[in-house]
Design a protein around this motif. Sequence first.
Motif, PDB file in Angstrom:
ATOM      1  N   LEU A  48       0.834  -1.210   0.000  1.00  0.00           N
ATOM      2  CA  LEU A  48       0.000   0.000   0.000  1.00  0.00           C
ATOM      3  C   LEU A  48       0.865   1.256   0.000  1.00  0.00           C
ATOM      4  N   ASN A  49       2.081   1.148   0.556  1.00  0.00           N
ATOM      5  CA  ASN A  49       2.974   2.311   0.602  1.00  0.00           C
ATOM      6  C   ASN A  49       3.564   2.651  -0.757  1.00  0.00           C
ATOM      7  N   SER A  50       3.486   1.700  -1.698  1.00  0.00           N
ATOM      8  CA  SER A  50       4.095   1.935  -3.008  1.00  0.00           C
ATOM      9  C   SER A  50       3.300   2.917  -3.860  1.00  0.00           C
ATOM     10  N   VAL A  51       2.122   3.334  -3.398  1.00  0.00           N
ATOM     11  CA  VAL A  51       1.330   4.297  -4.177  1.00  0.00           C
ATOM     12  C   VAL A  51       1.960   5.685  -4.188  1.00  0.00           C
ATOM     13  N   SER A  52       3.078   5.846  -3.482  1.00  0.00           N
ATOM     14  CA  SER A  52       3.758   7.152  -3.458  1.00  0.00           C
ATOM     15  C   SER A  52       4.698   7.334  -4.646  1.00  0.00           C
ATOM     16  N   ILE A  53       4.780   6.350  -5.546  1.00  0.00           N
ATOM     17  CA  ILE A  53       5.760   6.382  -6.631  1.00  0.00           C
ATOM     18  C   ILE A  53       5.566   7.591  -7.545  1.00  0.00           C
ATOM     19  N   LEU A  54       4.335   7.869  -7.981  1.00  0.00           N
ATOM     20  CA  LEU A  54       4.095   8.984  -8.901  1.00  0.00           C
ATOM     21  C   LEU A  54       4.346  10.323  -8.212  1.00  0.00           C
ATOM     22  N   SER A  55       4.017  10.384  -6.933  1.00  0.00           N
ATOM     23  CA  SER A  55       4.269  11.604  -6.166  1.00  0.00           C
ATOM     24  C   SER A  55       5.739  11.951  -6.182  1.00  0.00           C
ATOM     25  N   ALA A  56       6.593  10.967  -5.928  1.00  0.00           N
ATOM     26  CA  ALA A  56       8.035  11.225  -5.907  1.00  0.00           C
ATOM     27  C   ALA A  56       8.552  11.627  -7.286  1.00  0.00           C
ATOM     28  N   VAL A  57       8.039  10.970  -8.341  1.00  0.00           N
ATOM     29  CA  VAL A  57       8.463  11.297  -9.706  1.00  0.00           C
ATOM     30  C   VAL A  57       8.128  12.748 -10.036  1.00  0.00           C
ATOM     31  N   GLN A  96       7.586  15.239  -7.956  1.00  0.00           N
ATOM     32  CA  GLN A  96       8.367  16.166  -7.140  1.00  0.00           C
ATOM     33  C   GLN A  96       9.765  16.357  -7.716  1.00  0.00           C
ATOM     34  N   VAL A  97      10.392  15.257  -8.139  1.00  0.00           N
ATOM     35  CA  VAL A  97      11.726  15.363  -8.737  1.00  0.00           C
ATOM     36  C   VAL A  97      11.660  16.178 -10.021  1.00  0.00           C
ATOM     37  N   ALA A  98      10.667  15.916 -10.863  1.00  0.00           N
ATOM     38  CA  ALA A  98      10.532  16.652 -12.117  1.00  0.00           C
ATOM     39  C   ALA A  98      10.341  18.145 -11.856  1.00  0.00           C
ATOM     40  N   ALA A  99       9.505  18.478 -10.879  1.00  0.00           N
ATOM     41  CA  ALA A  99       9.246  19.891 -10.560  1.00  0.00           C
ATOM     42  C   ALA A  99      10.496  20.572 -10.034  1.00  0.00           C
ATOM     43  N   ASN A 115      15.338  24.191 -10.764  1.00  0.00           N
ATOM     44  CA  ASN A 115      16.766  24.282 -10.431  1.00  0.00           C
ATOM     45  C   ASN A 115      17.011  24.328  -8.924  1.00  0.00           C
ATOM     46  N   VAL A 116      16.359  23.406  -8.212  1.00  0.00           N
ATOM     47  CA  VAL A 116      16.518  23.329  -6.762  1.00  0.00           C
ATOM     48  C   VAL A 116      17.868  22.690  -6.443  1.00  0.00           C
ATOM     49  N   GLN A 117      18.384  22.948  -5.252  1.00  0.00           N
ATOM     50  CA  GLN A 117      19.676  22.391  -4.850  1.00  0.00           C
ATOM     51  C   GLN A 117      19.676  20.867  -4.955  1.00  0.00           C
ATOM     52  N   LYS A 118      20.844  20.308  -5.293  1.00  0.00           N
ATOM     53  CA  LYS A 118      20.958  18.877  -5.544  1.00  0.00           C
ATOM     54  C   LYS A 118      20.614  18.049  -4.311  1.00  0.00           C
ATOM     55  N   ARG A 119      21.029  18.543  -3.132  1.00  0.00           N
ATOM     56  CA  ARG A 119      20.792  17.744  -1.929  1.00  0.00           C
ATOM     57  C   ARG A 119      19.297  17.608  -1.621  1.00  0.00           C
ATOM     58  N   ILE A 169      16.982  17.430  -4.108  1.00  0.00           N
ATOM     59  CA  ILE A 169      16.484  16.483  -5.110  1.00  0.00           C
ATOM     60  C   ILE A 169      16.869  15.051  -4.743  1.00  0.00           C
ATOM     61  N   VAL A 170      18.010  14.879  -4.104  1.00  0.00           N
ATOM     62  CA  VAL A 170      18.489  13.533  -3.758  1.00  0.00           C
ATOM     63  C   VAL A 170      17.478  12.795  -2.898  1.00  0.00           C
ATOM     64  N   VAL A 171      16.844  13.500  -1.970  1.00  0.00           N
ATOM     65  CA  VAL A 171      15.863  12.859  -1.089  1.00  0.00           C
ATOM     66  C   VAL A 171      14.698  12.313  -1.903  1.00  0.00           C
ATOM     67  N   LYS A 172      14.145  13.133  -2.792  1.00  0.00           N
ATOM     68  CA  LYS A 172      13.015  12.690  -3.605  1.00  0.00           C
ATOM     69  C   LYS A 172      13.433  11.590  -4.579  1.00  0.00           C
TER      70      LYS A 172
END
Length: 1114
Positions: A139-148, A150-153, A158-162, A164-167
């Motif tokens: 059920l926790n895997s439904v966060s996949i699109l959210s993370a994608v 967030q990284v794209a945004a 041009n957010v700091q690399k550190r 983006i690394v979390v997402k």
Amino acid sequence: AWDACREVPDIQDESNPKKRLRFMKWFSCTIVGVLVFVLALFSKSSFLILVTLGSNSTLSIPAEHKPSALLGIGCVLVGPSVLLLLKSVWKFIFKSAAKPSKKTVLWVLTVESVVACGEVLLTVLAMPHFDIVTNVMILNSVSILSAVLQVAAECCANVQKRVIVVKLSSIIFSLLGYILFIVSYLINEDKLLKLIKPIGLAIFGTICVSLNWWENYSTLFKNHFLEKISKDIARTRNVACILSSVVKILITALVVGVSVPPAEWLSLKSIPTTVSTTVFGLVAVQIASSAMCRWFVVVACKMHALRCCFVVPMYIASVAVLIVFLIPLVTFYVHPTSSISFCESRTVQPLHSSPQWLMSLLTEVTGTLCTRLIVVERNIKGLAMLGSYALCWWLGLILGTVYIWFLKIQRIERTQDLFSKQMYEGAFLEQSMLLSTCFKKSDEPVTVYLCATMWHETYAEMMKIIISMFLDKYRPKINKPKDATFEFHIYFDDAFKDVNKGKARHANEYAEILVEVIREVYIFSEDDPCIFKKKPCLPQQKIISTPYGGRLEYTLPKGNTMMVHLKDKQLIRHKKRWSQIMYLYYILGWKLNRKYFKKFEEGSDKKTLREELKKEKENTYILALDGDTDFQPSAVLLLIDRLKLYPEVGAACGRIHPTGTPMVWYQKFEYAVGHWLQKTAEHVFGCVLCSPGCFSLFRGAALMDDNVMKRYTTRATEASQYVQYDQEDRWLCTLLLQQGWRVEYNAASDAYTNAPQDFKEFYNQRRRWGPSTMANTIDLLGSGRLTSKRNKSISKPYILYQVISMGASILGPATICLMIASFTFIMNMDPNLALLLATVPPTIYLILCFKLKSDTQIQIAAVMSILYAFLMTGTILSIIDMVKQQTFMTPAGLFLISMTLMYLITAALHPQEFSLIVYGLLYFLCIPSGYLMLVIYSIVNMNNVTWGTRETGGKAKTAAVHAIKKQVMQATCCRCPCGSSTEDEVEFWKELQKQYLEPLNENPEQQEKIAKDLKDLRNKVTFGFFICNAIWLVATMFLQAIGNSISLSIPKIYPNGTLAEGESFSVDPISLMFLLSFALLLFMQFFAMLYHIYTLIHFVAYVGTESKAIQKQS
């Protein structure tokens, strides 16, 4: 240096909350956090048990009854949609009914259909084939699109690399979880062909479900299409929610129905009671616990307990559920009873034969592990892979929602601004709450103008209001506060007097008192009273000559500005309403509008200026104050929170506490009951009808709206207008409500004001309030149909509630007469004779009020009030009647006991005000005075439209004033810069005076005509008012005369529940209906008060956030 000692009033330091307040916050957060965690545990556990009962591996439910469990899963999925549908339909009918565009409808239908299909595919078709570890964590895997997204945004921004690394780590963990999940079954399981379809459906279903929170992540992208859809959904939220709910319900029902062969659905007809009880009991627990968990999550966010009460419980819920379901397995191996394995020890335990029902269900869920070959064979690598993909999915959810941990939200943030979805998802409670949490929104600062109207207040009253208005250190202007900036204005009526036989006008003694009070407050408000520091004898100030008199401008120690506008009644119209019009046009017209008009003249873009002006109007607030109001900074900030978060709120008021001598004791309980029950009921069911002018916060945009500020300048020319416009607070609120603005009440915002100190002043105040209240309510009800269309907070049921309340108020005198007549049972008097005698004194008083002067009327009312108070003590003897009857199970007895308990419970729920219950006895004894004599006096004297209180002003001369009486203004002029207003400002004041504020030159003939019209209006209203009461009394008298032929016979019941044979009570139907209607109104108000207790949430949030903010400033 020798005069370093100070006289400092006792002022509460709100920068250091009391220990009990800190304890209250800690205790509240602990309770909410525990409840969120426990309810999430119940929700997730009950759902997973349903999934297990629907699988083929379960032994408790026979295979032919599996559809019942699948039906239960379907009910869990549609449960939130049903709740949202009911809520949205209610709002659609009684509030907003805006319709979305065709594109929005198509988008909503498409997305919700995909999400609904994904939920059913995952939970109904896939999960029953997996083990408990997989089911908990997939059920926790439904966060996949959210993370994608967030990284794209963040890549686009041009957010700091550190950051983006979390997402990016969230995406990696989620994908790794999918890979390990597939590999685990490919390598380690022998029934691979049967599991390929469920594995594919599970992965496809989670991706479909992840689309559910598109609205939250659409804010990360500057996509015109998504922005337009989001704005349209926000505008038409009710219709959009109805569409999405209906689609989800239909799609879920369709897919669940298709997933089971039609022949197997027939088994539901013969389902055993134990199975149906278990399945639908689990459904009920799941839906109830999920709904309650969501509510407490919202409470946690509003309380600013985001981390400990929301994020942490949601993160550990999955782990805790997994631990609970692994208890049977751990117990088995820790305390082995035989040499066989756990899977070999499983036996068929039907639900009806198991004495340990709960343990049997837990064992069933744990037993799903036995479907995995890696568990049966104890394959260490396989078990490690199982744990690894479970851990990856869990970490993926945490890293994908880690932004919530650092989220900055406002106090009592709006639920729709906290969460993008209006409801949780049945199978994904914690995931839906985390993934729908909105990203940070910019918090725009607001400007608050504190405007006090003063006349001839005493030294003590002036000291109260000036101390209260010194919010300088709480929001220093020099530190540029991020939430609110303050500016202080005092409008002083009749501040000048004639000198030299009328040849000149100087400031009078009341203005001199005010100057001295400001000086004293300025001195003792210093943060550092060190003797080695040079102390200014007066604050930095300017004296400015103005067309209306003069103005003093003070610069306070922390940079804020205070202006004292001294009005000369020979130059400008005096009294409170005209002072209000004066500051409304000065602040909103001159200071606000003119600023943007000048920019327009300088060539700025018109469209941009219009948007900026609109925003500043919405973020400009005016706090209306009386000259004797006493309040704390928290009271202002709590009202600011309401207006900042709810753009449709045009005004908000707080809890008003009367202060003064024993005459105020009655008013203390009256105010308490009015706020505890009536104000809260108005707030919950519709809108507050009157926001008191002594302490209310108004939005600039609401005041500047059509038919509000402009109409408020209307001079009364007709008799009815003199009555309605006289109580300016209620009339201004009526204008706001009719224009579509909402007026709210905040019980945590306390303010104190001086109440009438003697009987005459009290009666004169209520003589002004009563008719004006009735006139404004009738005006609002008369435009009810149009108002309900404009104002979504005023529904037709709420209008009906106000009509019933108005009817109860009108019939108040007759009700008091009936109550007094009912006490004559002690003398065994005939009921009709008793009623006739009860009506004689008020009738005589009514006649006398037409003949005597008002002072004489009040004296008579005072004497009669004392006599009635003695009579009211006889009501205590009604207990004797209950003892004689040997029962309290009568309509009157039950009503009396219920009302007593209700007031006690209400007072107990306001522990800081519980002591006011003592004044309830005085209030009870004064009921005839307040609801009979006062009503008669108010109605008969409604033609008297004078203010009635403070007509001659307070006592001016005090020791402090005597020393400065002849020198303050002149000495001030010598020490401080003097000047005059700018030409533009002078022109503004002259035009304002000419248009609205010229002194009134009364025409004697016109005055005589108005007096005659007021008497005619008085006669008509008095006739209508009292003829209604007379009809009510006559009807009751006839019913009593007719007797048992039409009376309702109520059996006599003893307190132990036994029925008295052959004994009964007779009650006429009209009296019973009135009693029931009145009781219904009170109980509605009581339940509204219980709902409104959420004000505690706001106060808890304030205790935690404001003290931290002040500590930072320090």
